[in-house]
Design an enzyme around this catalytic site. Structure first.
Site, mmCIF file in Angstrom:
data_model
loop_
_atom_site.group_PDB
_atom_site.id
_atom_site.type_symbol
_atom_site.label_atom_id
_atom_site.label_comp_id
_atom_site.label_asym_id
_atom_site.label_seq_id
_atom_site.Cartn_x
_atom_site.Cartn_y
_atom_site.Cartn_z
ATOM 1 N N LYS A 17 0.817 -1.211 0.000
ATOM 2 C CA LYS A 17 0.000 0.000 0.000
ATOM 3 C C LYS A 17 0.854 1.267 0.000
ATOM 4 C CE LYS A 17 -2.527 -0.228 3.643
ATOM 5 N NZ LYS A 17 -2.199 0.964 4.427
ATOM 6 N N ARG A 91 -10.298 2.354 8.175
ATOM 7 C CA ARG A 91 -10.010 0.933 8.309
ATOM 8 C C ARG A 91 -11.169 0.192 8.974
ATOM 9 N NH1 ARG A 91 -4.361 1.015 8.207
ATOM 10 N NH2 ARG A 91 -3.237 -0.937 8.508
ATOM 11 N N ARG A 130 10.664 -7.947 4.115
ATOM 12 C CA ARG A 130 10.313 -6.529 4.124
ATOM 13 C C ARG A 130 11.125 -5.769 5.181
ATOM 14 N NH1 ARG A 130 4.137 -4.252 4.253
ATOM 15 N NH2 ARG A 130 4.542 -2.298 5.315
ATOM 16 N N ARG A 157 9.934 -4.305 10.564
ATOM 17 C CA ARG A 157 8.887 -3.712 11.398
ATOM 18 C C ARG A 157 8.521 -4.684 12.499
ATOM 19 N NH1 ARG A 157 4.666 -0.920 7.472
ATOM 20 N NH2 ARG A 157 3.264 -1.911 8.946
ATOM 21 N N ARG A 168 -3.455 -9.169 12.428
ATOM 22 C CA ARG A 168 -3.738 -8.027 11.561
ATOM 23 C C ARG A 168 -4.588 -8.453 10.366
ATOM 24 N NH1 ARG A 168 1.822 -6.254 10.103
ATOM 25 N NH2 ARG A 168 1.034 -4.258 9.387
HETATM 26 P P1 ADP Z 1 0.016 -1.979 7.233
HETATM 27 O O1 ADP Z 1 -0.393 -1.457 5.901
HETATM 28 O O2 ADP Z 1 1.157 -2.917 7.152
HETATM 29 O O3 ADP Z 1 -1.120 -2.519 8.047
HETATM 30 P P2 ADP Z 1 0.046 0.680 8.368
HETATM 31 O O4 ADP Z 1 1.262 1.501 8.315
HETATM 32 O O5 ADP Z 1 -1.093 1.063 7.487
HETATM 33 O O6 ADP Z 1 0.570 -0.796 8.075
HETATM 34 O O7 ADP Z 1 -0.517 0.586 9.875
HETATM 35 C C1 ADP Z 1 0.287 0.118 10.924
HETATM 36 C C2 ADP Z 1 -0.513 0.071 12.214
HETATM 37 O O8 ADP Z 1 -0.951 1.398 12.565
HETATM 38 C C3 ADP Z 1 -1.796 -0.733 12.168
HETATM 39 O O9 ADP Z 1 -1.565 -2.114 12.359
HETATM 40 C C4 ADP Z 1 -2.616 -0.092 13.289
HETATM 41 O O10 ADP Z 1 -2.197 -0.546 14.571
HETATM 42 C C5 ADP Z 1 -2.246 1.366 13.168
HETATM 43 N N1 ADP Z 1 -3.209 2.070 12.285
HETATM 44 C C6 ADP Z 1 -2.929 2.659 11.099
HETATM 45 N N2 ADP Z 1 -4.032 3.194 10.535
HETATM 46 C C7 ADP Z 1 -5.062 2.925 11.382
HETATM 47 C C8 ADP Z 1 -6.460 3.185 11.367
HETATM 48 N N3 ADP Z 1 -7.060 3.832 10.346
HETATM 49 N N4 ADP Z 1 -7.209 2.744 12.419
HETATM 50 C C9 ADP Z 1 -6.651 2.104 13.438
HETATM 51 N N5 ADP Z 1 -5.329 1.809 13.528
HETATM 52 C C10 ADP Z 1 -4.538 2.207 12.510
#
Ligand code: ADP
Length: 219
Positions: A17, A91, A130, A157, A168
C-alpha cells in the site's frame, strides 16, 4: 482526471500500500496522509499520542477509532484546498462513517477508493523480506540493511511476524473488508486484484489504467 480529488487507498497489511500510495500521490499530485506512518512517527518522538498508540500497535491491534478519527479530521482541516489521498484510513466502517460526515460538513466527499486486493499467500511470502528505514520510513522488499534513499539503517517492522500478521489479517478481513463493501455500495471502488508476484510498477500501471476508465465512466 480533474474530477477526482479525494482518494482513499485500502489494502491488507503488508500489501504494498505504501508504495502505491507514493505512486498515486506523485501521479495525481495529491497530498497524502498515511495514518500508520504518522502513528509510527509519533511513537518514535515519544509524544503523548505516540504513547497511547504504541500500546495498541505493539499488540498488533488497531488504534481506537476516536484517536485516529481525530488525527485525520485535523489533517483534512488543514488541507481544505488540496487534492488528497488517505492511506490506511478508514479501516473500519465506523471510521468510514465518521469520515463521510466530516466531509459532508465541509461540503465535499470521497471521490474514489482504490482497493489493492493482494492475496494472503503472496503477502506472507513477501513479509519475510520486508524492511523499513529507521529514519525516513522508506520501505524495501529484499532484506536490505541500509536505506537506499538516506543510507540510515533499516529494520524489520516489529509487527512483521507471523503471529502478529495473523491478527492483523483477521482485523483486515472482519473490519476493513466491510469498508470496501461500504464504498462499493456507493459505486466508488476501483478493484485491483493481485494474485501473482510482479513488479510494483506493474501494479501502478494497472491502477493508473483502472483509474482512467473509472474517471471516464463518471464523466
Ligand atoms: P500496514 O499497511 O502494514 O497494516 P500501516 O502503516 O497502514 O501498516 O498501519 C500500521 C498500524 O498502525 C496498524 O496495524 C494499526 O495498529 C495502526 N493504524 C494505522 N491506521 C489505522 C487506522 N485507520 N485505524 C486504526 N489503527 C490504525
Amino acid at each position: 482526471m480533474h474530477a477526482l480529488q479525494h482518494f482513499v487507498l485500502v489494502g491488507a497489511p503488508a500489501s504494498g500500500k505504501g508504495t502505491q500510495a507514493r505512486f498515486l500521490a506523485e501521479t495525481y499530485h495529491l497530498e497524502s496522509l498515511s495514518t500508520g506512518a504518522l502513528l509510527r512517527h509519533e511513537i518514535d518522538r515519544e509524544t503523548e499520542l505516540g504513547l497511547r498508540a504504541s500500546s495498541y500497535m505493539e499488540r498488533a491491534m488497531l488504534v481506537p477509532d476516536e484517536i485516529v478519527n481525530g488525527i485525520v479530521r485535523s489533517w483534512i482541516g488543514s488541507h481544505l484546498e488540496a487534492s488528497w489521498l488517505l492511506d490506511g484510513y478508514p479501516r473500519t466502517v465506523a471510521q468510514a462513517e465518521t469520515l463521510e460526515s466530516n466531509l459532508k460538513a465541509l461540503g465535499t466527499q470521497v471521490d474514489v477508493v482504490v482497493w489493492l486486493d493482494v492475496s494472503r499467500e503472496l503477502i506472507e511470502a513477501r513479509m519475510a523480506k520486508r524492511r523499513e528505514c529507521t529514519q525516513c520510513g522508506h520501505t524495501t522488499r529484499n532484506g536490505e540493511e541500509t536505506c537506499p534513499v538516506c543510507h540510515a539503517p533499516m529494520r524489520k517492522r516489529s509487527d512483521d511476524n507471523a503471529a502478529a500478521f495473523a491478527l492483523r489479517w483477521r482485523d483486515y478481513e472482519t473490519l476493513t473488508e466491510p469498508v470496501v463493501r461500504f464504498y462499493q455500495q456507493q459505486g466508488l471502488v476501483v478493484h485491483i486484484p493481485v494474485t501473482q508476484e510482479g513488479e510494483p510498477e506493474d501494479v501502478s500501471r494497472r491502477i493508473a489504467s483502472a483509474l482512467k476508465a473509472y474517471a471516464e465512466s463518471k464523466n
